[in-house]
Scaffold this motif. Structure first.
Motif, short mmCIF file in Angstrom:
data_model
loop_
_atom_site.label_atom_id
_atom_site.label_comp_id
_atom_site.label_asym_id
_atom_site.label_seq_id
_atom_site.Cartn_x
_atom_site.Cartn_y
_atom_site.Cartn_z
N ALA A 127 0.83 -1.21 0.00
CA ALA A 127 0.00 0.00 0.00
C ALA A 127 0.86 1.26 0.00
CB ALA A 127 -0.93 -0.01 1.22
N VAL A 128 1.94 1.27 0.78
CA VAL A 128 2.81 2.45 0.84
C VAL A 128 3.51 2.67 -0.49
CG1 VAL A 128 4.84 3.45 1.95
CG2 VAL A 128 3.14 2.25 3.33
N GLU A 129 4.03 1.61 -1.09
CA GLU A 129 4.72 1.73 -2.38
C GLU A 129 3.78 2.26 -3.46
OE1 GLU A 129 7.99 -1.87 -1.99
OE2 GLU A 129 5.97 -2.31 -2.65
N SER A 130 2.58 1.69 -3.53
CA SER A 130 1.60 2.14 -4.52
C SER A 130 1.26 3.60 -4.33
CB SER A 130 0.33 1.30 -4.42
OG SER A 130 0.59 -0.05 -4.74
N SER A 131 1.10 4.01 -3.08
CA SER A 131 0.74 5.38 -2.79
C SER A 131 1.84 6.36 -3.22
CB SER A 131 0.44 5.56 -1.30
OG SER A 131 0.12 6.89 -1.01
N VAL A 132 3.10 6.01 -2.94
CA VAL A 132 4.19 6.91 -3.28
C VAL A 132 4.41 6.96 -4.79
CG1 VAL A 132 6.66 7.38 -2.99
CG2 VAL A 132 5.28 6.66 -1.05
N ILE A 133 4.27 5.82 -5.48
CA ILE A 133 4.32 5.83 -6.95
C ILE A 133 3.21 6.73 -7.48
CG2 ILE A 133 3.98 4.46 -9.03
CD1 ILE A 133 5.36 2.14 -7.66
N ASN A 134 2.05 6.61 -6.89
CA ASN A 134 0.92 7.46 -7.28
C ASN A 134 1.27 8.93 -7.11
OD1 ASN A 134 -1.77 7.99 -8.09
ND2 ASN A 134 -2.37 8.21 -5.95
N ASN A 135 2.05 9.25 -6.09
CA ASN A 135 2.39 10.63 -5.82
C ASN A 135 3.54 11.17 -6.66
OD1 ASN A 135 0.71 11.91 -3.54
ND2 ASN A 135 1.09 9.85 -2.81
N THR A 136 4.17 10.33 -7.50
CA THR A 136 5.10 10.88 -8.48
C THR A 136 4.35 11.71 -9.51
OG1 THR A 136 4.96 8.91 -9.90
CG2 THR A 136 6.71 8.95 -8.24
N MET A 137 3.03 11.64 -9.46
CA MET A 137 2.21 12.50 -10.30
C MET A 137 2.52 13.97 -10.05
SD MET A 137 -1.43 10.46 -10.11
CE MET A 137 -2.34 11.86 -10.74
N LEU A 138 3.03 14.28 -8.85
CA LEU A 138 3.45 15.66 -8.55
C LEU A 138 4.40 16.18 -9.60
CD1 LEU A 138 3.85 18.12 -6.61
CD2 LEU A 138 5.66 16.77 -5.53
N VAL A 142 11.70 4.78 -1.44
CA VAL A 142 10.59 4.05 -0.87
C VAL A 142 10.37 2.71 -1.58
CG1 VAL A 142 8.57 4.77 -2.24
CG2 VAL A 142 8.37 4.51 0.23
N GLN A 143 10.97 2.54 -2.76
CA GLN A 143 10.86 1.27 -3.50
C GLN A 143 11.81 0.21 -2.95
OE1 GLN A 143 8.77 0.17 -6.00
NE2 GLN A 143 7.66 1.97 -5.27
N LYS A 144 12.74 0.62 -2.08
CA LYS A 144 13.69 -0.34 -1.51
C LYS A 144 13.00 -1.20 -0.45
CE LYS A 144 17.29 1.19 -3.76
NZ LYS A 144 18.04 0.36 -4.73
#
Length: 295
Positions: A245-256, A289-291
């Motif tokens: 869930a955390v990884e998906s959320s942070v990838i989602n936030n690369t939308m920034l 965060v992908q590590k």
């Protein structure tokens, strides 16, 4: 082979976030003529209809028949949170706020997801992932602050606060449903989107009525429904089978980063040195965060 298998869902998720980033630009164009809730409800209702030809196949129908009352309740809850609450508030937020401000608010989702993931999914991020989240959020603050908002924008911030909470809850619930591998991503997306989108459209009709939609706006809606929704959300549910869930959320936030670039190209929003620095820091945080912890 393991590394390649690990990278595939990451790249798929990044592709989905690119499609969703272009949605911000298209939505801003369409909001000039279309009320926000009706815009959102029509987008996702049409996407649900687009799914129909793929669901009437025998194997998909058999899978739908296997859904228990408990399964339906869980998928209905996902539809309510992810489509009705999250997407509804984002469209309203975009009608009141600049796209970059909406993106800023959504970048606080990882903190909420982190807390919910620990409580409900027993997914505890490693130290380097926590550092990555902190760096990521620090980058967003460097990019956007100071923010000067008028009354309408303050109202938009309030709406987006609810949107962030809904987005975080949807991330955790979506992960909990998908990691069980009980149903295909198509079934999960079809049922949850169907319930959430029609509830959203019904609410829009009650409060906003039926607006007049021009040809160009229909192009926006159909593209958002077919490519940026039907295709993108199915692929996103597929990636949730492998990513936390955390990884998906942070990838989602690369939308920034992506939204900032697209806004510069299509909305005329320029980037200064501070904002570019913030983007670089955000990218570093997203990589860290992908590590994963090695077992």
């Amino acid at each position: 082979m393991e590394t390649r298998r690990r990278l595939l869902p990451v790249f798929e998720a990044l592709f989905v976030t690119f499609l969703w980033s272009t949605s911000y630009i298209i939505i801003k164009w369409g909001l000039k003529e279309i009320p926000p809730l009706f815009y959102a409800g029509l987008r996702y209702s049409l996407a649900f209809i687009i799914f129909l030809p793929f669901v009437i196949k025998k194997n998909q129908i058999d899978e739908l028949k296997r859904l228990t009352r408990k399964d339906f309740k869980k998928l209905f809850l996902l539809g309510f949170i992810f489509y009705f609450a999250t997407q509804g508030t984002q469209f309203i937020g975009l009608s009141l706020l600049p796209s970059v401000t909406v993106s800023l608010m959504l970048n606080f989702t990882p903190l909420a997801v982190l807390a919910m993931g620990i409580i409900f999914l027993d997914e505890r991020p490693g130290k380097i992932q926590i550092v990555g989240i902190v760096i990521f959020l620090a980058g967003t603050l460097i990019y956007f602050l100071p923010v000067d908002l008028n009354n309408a924008q303050l109202a938009g911030m309030g709406v987006m606060t609810l949107g962030v909470a809904a987005n975080a809850a949807a991330s955790v619930l979506g992960r909990e449903i998908n990691r069980g591998h009980k149903f295909t991503p198509l079934t999960i997306t079809f049922v949850s989107m169907g319930t959430g989108s029609f509830l959203l459209l019904l609410t829009a009709i009650i409060f906003e009525g039926f607006p007049s939609i021009g040809f160009e706006d229909w192009i926006y809606i159909l593209w958002l429904a077919g490519i940026n929704t039907a295709l993108a959300f199915t692929l996103w549910n597929k990636t949730l089978r492998e990513l936390t869930a955390v990884e998906s959320s942070v990838i989602n936030n690369t939308m920034l980063i992506q939204i900032a670039v697209l806004s510069f190209l299509f909305l005329g929003e320029s980037l200064n040195a501070k904002e570019i620095t913030g983007l670089i820091i955000v990218f570093v945080g997203a990589v860290l965060v992908q590590k994963r912890k090695r077992k």
